[in-house]
Design an enzyme around this catalytic site. Sequence first.
Site, PDB file in Angstrom:
ATOM      1  N   GLU A   2       9.759   7.912 -16.526  1.00  0.00           N
ATOM      2  CA  GLU A   2       8.401   8.385 -16.824  1.00  0.00           C
ATOM      3  C   GLU A   2       7.927   7.850 -18.170  1.00  0.00           C
ATOM      4  OE1 GLU A   2       7.845  12.738 -15.235  1.00  0.00           O
ATOM      5  OE2 GLU A   2       9.879  12.480 -15.983  1.00  0.00           O
ATOM      6  N   LYS A  28      17.003  21.384 -11.904  1.00  0.00           N
ATOM      7  CA  LYS A  28      16.265  20.136 -12.103  1.00  0.00           C
ATOM      8  C   LYS A  28      17.098  19.035 -12.733  1.00  0.00           C
ATOM      9  CE  LYS A  28      12.567  19.298 -11.340  1.00  0.00           C
ATOM     10  NZ  LYS A  28      11.378  19.499 -12.166  1.00  0.00           N
ATOM     11  N   HIS A  57       0.835  -1.218   0.000  1.00  0.00           N
ATOM     12  CA  HIS A  57       0.000   0.000   0.000  1.00  0.00           C
ATOM     13  C   HIS A  57       0.862   1.259   0.000  1.00  0.00           C
ATOM     14  CE1 HIS A  57      -3.173  -2.837   1.302  1.00  0.00           C
ATOM     15  NE2 HIS A  57      -2.222  -3.304   2.101  1.00  0.00           N
ATOM     16  N   SER A  99      15.791  20.754 -17.032  1.00  0.00           N
ATOM     17  CA  SER A  99      14.602  21.558 -17.284  1.00  0.00           C
ATOM     18  C   SER A  99      15.000  22.767 -18.114  1.00  0.00           C
ATOM     19  CB  SER A  99      14.015  22.016 -15.946  1.00  0.00           C
ATOM     20  OG  SER A  99      13.258  23.195 -16.116  1.00  0.00           O
TER      21      SER A  99
END
Length: 457
Positions: A289, A282, A155, A276
């Site tokens: 992803e 970043k 969970h 970025s």
Amino acid sequence: MTLWSGRFSSPMAKALWDLSESYSFDHALYHHDIMGSKAHVQGLLDAGLLSEGECQLLLVTLDEIEAEFDRGIFVRSGTDEDIHMAVERRATELAGDVGAKIHTARSRNDQVATTLRLFTRDAVTEVAAATLELVNALIEVGAQFPGAYLPGYTHLQRAQPVLLTHHLQAHAWSLLRDVDRLFDARDRMNVSPLGAGALAGTSLPIVPAVTAGLLGFKAAFANSMDAVSDRDFVAETLFDLALAGVHLSRMGEELVLWTSAEFNFATLGDSFTTGSSMLPQKKNSDVAELARAKSGRLVGNLTGLLVMLKGLPLSYNRDLQEDKEPLFDSIRQVLLVLAGMTGAYRSMTFNTEVAEKAANDEMLVAIDIAERLVEQGVPFRQAHEQVGRLVADAIARGVTLAEVVAESLEFSAFDDVFEEGHALRSRTSPGGAGPAAASEQLQRLRTAHSEATTRLG
Ligand code: ARG
């Protein structure tokens, strides 16, 4: 003029041409189509439908055409509807009347089914090989951080500590099942449709088993109608790729979490991360992803194909031409993700200190205290209840579980469970997450990997 224009009085409308031509994508099949044609030509020789000289000329011509494709100099003519027509048209240009014999006792319906099986057979082997590479990477990354551990989650709540190798190898097992499924699909698709003709076979004396043997199929079709209309092998392959994609998406999501500042369990190498355009600080895990995202189109490709197949009457229907793009896309996407994730894992640094600190969250030993009670003969459900009360007490009083245990006469003898790494070491059961079972698992994984590598062929 197309190769089938004999019975038509007007040329095809441009709108229909644009809708129906498939060369723009199926030229990718040229190698397997020519392979099929070479076997077909030898089958025609065997059947006495070509002379030795004609067969040789056609084989040389087909090699020449393949070389044109390989070198990127094959020129499509305006009438080449698909790869099959293009090769035949070119063979006739190069070999004259003998070229015009190549399509004897054959239809594009059995031809395309054969070509696509040959292509898919190789493609699934390539995907299996790339998957085995990723399994290797997972094994190697684990070995770079010997003994490292982290919290295992259920969970997405910290549950019990697990070895990093155990965690990574959990993914490896699902990938090995993907490989197994691809091999199963490959076995089932390894039946030749060549010789089925348009749908019903031919009056000419060809022997499908001959070409099946030449192409390395384990058998020839038993039913010509099934042979030209069956695309189960595409559906199965797309399912196998979709499920592999789902597995990769779970791995991707995990890397996204692990590389976030909140978890900070892992860092990917600079060559596997992106910056970025606006925020100079970043460092993004785009690779993970995209692995997470690609599963969407992989499932979509499977769904699209199944819906296309549903309700199709026997036997060949032009609808079937829509089998190729989803197949090509899924193969390509899975190969891209596998290569990206293999590189990402190889570039990964595991932040052992951070992960182990999280795994040494003292609450994670609650089960160990309960299991101590069980060893003393307390029924598990009662032990669970008692330890649950200790946890509630610690939370209510704002003290540590260790303090509560130390205070209690009944439990204070168990305080060694709070030693660092204790909870991990006590996961001793076979297949468990602790060091006791690790070497057996690794050995089983290596055996499964090498058996799969053997099956690659
Ligand atoms: N390009 C077609 C396909 O991919 C080849 C078969 C066409 N056959 C036909 N009878 N129109 O399915």
